[in-house]
Structures are given as structure tokens and as C-alpha cells.
Scaffold this motif. Structure first.
Motif, short mmCIF file in Angstrom:
data_model
loop_
_atom_site.label_atom_id
_atom_site.label_comp_id
_atom_site.label_asym_id
_atom_site.label_seq_id
_atom_site.Cartn_x
_atom_site.Cartn_y
_atom_site.Cartn_z
N VAL A 98 0.91 -1.26 0.25
CA VAL A 98 -0.06 0.01 -0.04
C VAL A 98 0.86 1.39 -0.21
O VAL A 98 0.14 2.35 0.02
CB VAL A 98 -0.97 0.08 1.22
N GLY A 99 2.02 1.02 0.16
CA GLY A 99 3.07 2.30 0.21
C GLY A 99 2.77 3.01 1.26
O GLY A 99 2.63 2.84 2.58
N ASN A 100 2.34 4.47 1.11
CA ASN A 100 2.08 5.45 2.24
C ASN A 100 0.74 5.50 2.56
O ASN A 100 0.37 6.49 3.45
CB ASN A 100 2.91 6.66 1.86
N LYS A 101 -0.10 4.89 2.26
CA LYS A 101 -1.40 4.62 2.60
C LYS A 101 -1.48 4.56 4.20
O LYS A 101 -0.46 3.87 4.71
CB LYS A 101 -2.37 3.50 2.00
N ILE A 102 -2.48 4.57 5.04
CA ILE A 102 -2.54 4.38 6.44
C ILE A 102 -2.67 2.89 6.44
O ILE A 102 -3.39 2.22 5.85
CB ILE A 102 -3.80 5.09 6.72
N ILE A 103 -2.11 2.40 7.45
CA ILE A 103 -2.39 1.07 7.87
C ILE A 103 -2.64 1.09 9.55
O ILE A 103 -1.77 1.38 10.05
CB ILE A 103 -1.15 0.33 7.87
N GLY A 104 -3.76 0.62 9.79
CA GLY A 104 -4.24 0.34 11.13
C GLY A 104 -4.20 -1.08 11.40
O GLY A 104 -4.48 -2.02 10.82
N ILE A 105 -3.65 -1.48 12.89
CA ILE A 105 -3.60 -2.72 13.34
C ILE A 105 -4.53 -2.90 14.53
O ILE A 105 -4.29 -2.12 15.41
CB ILE A 105 -2.05 -3.12 13.58
N SER A 106 -5.18 -4.29 14.69
CA SER A 106 -6.09 -4.46 15.81
C SER A 106 -4.92 -4.95 16.69
O SER A 106 -4.38 -5.88 16.44
CB SER A 106 -6.89 -5.43 15.50
N THR A 107 -5.10 -4.62 18.14
CA THR A 107 -3.94 -5.11 19.10
C THR A 107 -4.97 -5.62 20.18
O THR A 107 -5.72 -4.69 20.51
CB THR A 107 -2.97 -4.00 19.48
N HIS A 108 -4.43 -6.48 21.09
CA HIS A 108 -5.19 -6.91 22.13
C HIS A 108 -4.30 -7.22 23.59
O HIS A 108 -4.89 -7.55 24.60
CB HIS A 108 -5.74 -8.17 21.93
N ALA A 109 -2.91 -6.71 23.20
CA ALA A 109 -2.00 -6.75 24.42
C ALA A 109 -1.09 -5.85 24.06
O ALA A 109 -0.68 -5.49 22.89
CB ALA A 109 -1.46 -8.20 24.50
N ILE A 110 -0.35 -5.31 25.06
CA ILE A 110 0.91 -4.31 25.11
C ILE A 110 1.85 -4.94 24.07
O ILE A 110 2.55 -3.91 23.10
CB ILE A 110 1.03 -3.86 26.29
N GLU A 111 2.31 -6.02 24.02
CA GLU A 111 3.18 -6.55 23.24
C GLU A 111 3.13 -6.31 21.72
O GLU A 111 3.94 -6.05 20.87
CB GLU A 111 3.49 -8.10 23.51
N GLU A 112 1.34 -6.82 21.23
CA GLU A 112 1.14 -6.46 20.00
C GLU A 112 1.22 -4.85 19.48
O GLU A 112 1.76 -4.49 18.39
CB GLU A 112 -0.11 -6.86 19.66
#
Length: 214
Positions: A98-112
Motif C-alpha cells: 500500500v505504500g504510504n497509505k494508512i495502515i491500522g492494526i488491531s491489538t489486544h495486548a501491549i506486546e502487539e
């Protein structure tokens, strides 16, 4: 990415008999800054047609448009970005595509959360804060304790998500969240725009009290 406070995700199961575009337009009129298309049940062709329509609508309102999971569809409709879960394609691979498009990531713990930050995520989802029926394969609630951990340790934007309602959002804000995402509370509301405005009023108060703390 542009600063944001209120993030809405499509959830057509919560508004039977009402068109998805009509509901999401009400949310945009109510002040949401980001809209995500999340459809895990339809065929890619159907998801693509919804994405094209939502892309046009979000452009009209100047709202950031994110597609869940489908990187190819996000690219085809020129979405602003993609949102990925822990089991989806890696962030490194997604960035290559995706190059410089936005990437969001779901996280459930501080390590993630810390890993997503290190790998260059633009923002993370922090949740589910409370129990939620929005997703089938949902993990156990992370509670506001996780929101506090992320507030203290992560430097990229995060959005609290999962079971957030007008009745409990104050707890999330008290834990440090300045951006929230709601699904059923927004799209299932009989007054979508009014519900969005009510969330924003609560977040406005948060911004002032957090500023006073520092």
C-alpha cells in the motif's frame, strides 16, 4: 494521517431495513472522522461495490476511508488505508503493497501494540475494551487497564474499540483514550447523527481535562 476522534465501522446486521450508505452518511453528518468498511460475509465483488460507493461518500464529506482486510480492494477504490487483524497479512507485507497509505492494526495486548508501532503502523485499535457481539471470533475484553498501558507506553495514535457505548465511554476516556470507535452504538442507533454528536461532546471534555493534567 489526519487527526481524528470518532471512528465508525459499518455493521449492517445492526440496522436491518436501512441502507448502509444512508446510515454511514448520517454518521458523517454527525461528525465521524474515519469510516471503515468491514464486511466479512459478502463476496469480494459485493465488498468492492460497497467500497466504491463509500469511497465517493467519504470524499464528499472529507472523511478518511479505511477498508478492513481487503488490501486489493482498498487499492482499487483508492481508499485512504487498510485495517488488519493479528492474523491477517503482516504489516511489513501490507506496507510493501500500500505504500504510504494508512495502515491500522488491531491489538489486544501491549506486546502487539509495541510491535505494531515498531513496524510502522499509522494507528492501532485497542480492544475489545468491553464484551462485544459485533464480531464472531472476538477475544476476551482487554478492559480499561490495557487502554491505560497503551496511553503510557505507545506513541502512535490509538483508538479504543469494543463494546463502547455512551453509557460507558467515560471510563475509557478516564483511562486516557482521546479517540474512540463504536459500531453497534452508532449504526444501530435510531438517531445516528445525534449519537455521534453525543460521543464527540464527551471526547471534547476529555481533551480539555487531559490538557489540564499535563
Amino acid at each position: 494521517m489526519k487527526e481524528f476522534r470518532l471512528y465508525a465501522i459499518t455493521g449492517e446486521q445492526f440496522h436491518p431495513g436501512r441502507e448502509m450508505l444512508e446510515v454511514m452518511e448520517e454518521a458523517m453528518k454527525g461528525g465521524v472522522d474515519i469510516v471503515q468498511l468491514r464486511d466479512k460475509d459478502s463476496s469480494p465483488e459485493v465488498v468492492l461495490s460497497k467500497a466504491k460507493a463509500l469511497r465517493e461518500l467519504t470524499r464528499k464529506y472529507g472523511v478518511t476511508f479505511i477498508v478492513n482486510d481487503y488490501i486489493d480492494i482498498a487499492l482499487e477504490v483508492d481508499a485512504d488505508g487498510v485495517h488488519l487483524g493479528q492474523d491477517d497479512v503482516s504489516l511489513v507485507e501490507a506496507r510493501r503493497r500500500v505504500g504510504n497509505k494508512i495502515i491500522g492494526i488491531s491489538t489486544h495486548a501491549i506486546e502487539e501494540a509495541l510491535l505494531a508501532e515498531e513496524q510502522g503502523a499509522d494507528y492501532i485499535g485497542v480492544g475489545p475494551v468491553f464484551a462485544t457481539k459485533t464480531k464472531v471470533d472476538v477475544v476476551d475484553p482487554v478492559t480499561v487497564d490495557y487502554v491505560k498501558q497503551v496511553t503510557e507506553r505507545v506513541n502512535i495514535p490509538y483508538v479504543a474499540i469494543g463494546g463502547i457505548k455512551l453509557s460507558n465511554v467515560d471510563e475509557v476516556i478516564a483511562a486516557g483514550a482521546t479517540r474512540i470507535c463504536a459500531v453497534s452504538e452508532i449504526v444501530g442507533s435510531s438517531d445516528v447523527a445525534g449519537t455521534c454528536q453525543a460521543f464527540l461532546r464527551k471526547l471534547e471534555g476529555a481533551g480539555q481535562s487531559h490538557a489540564a493534567d499535563h
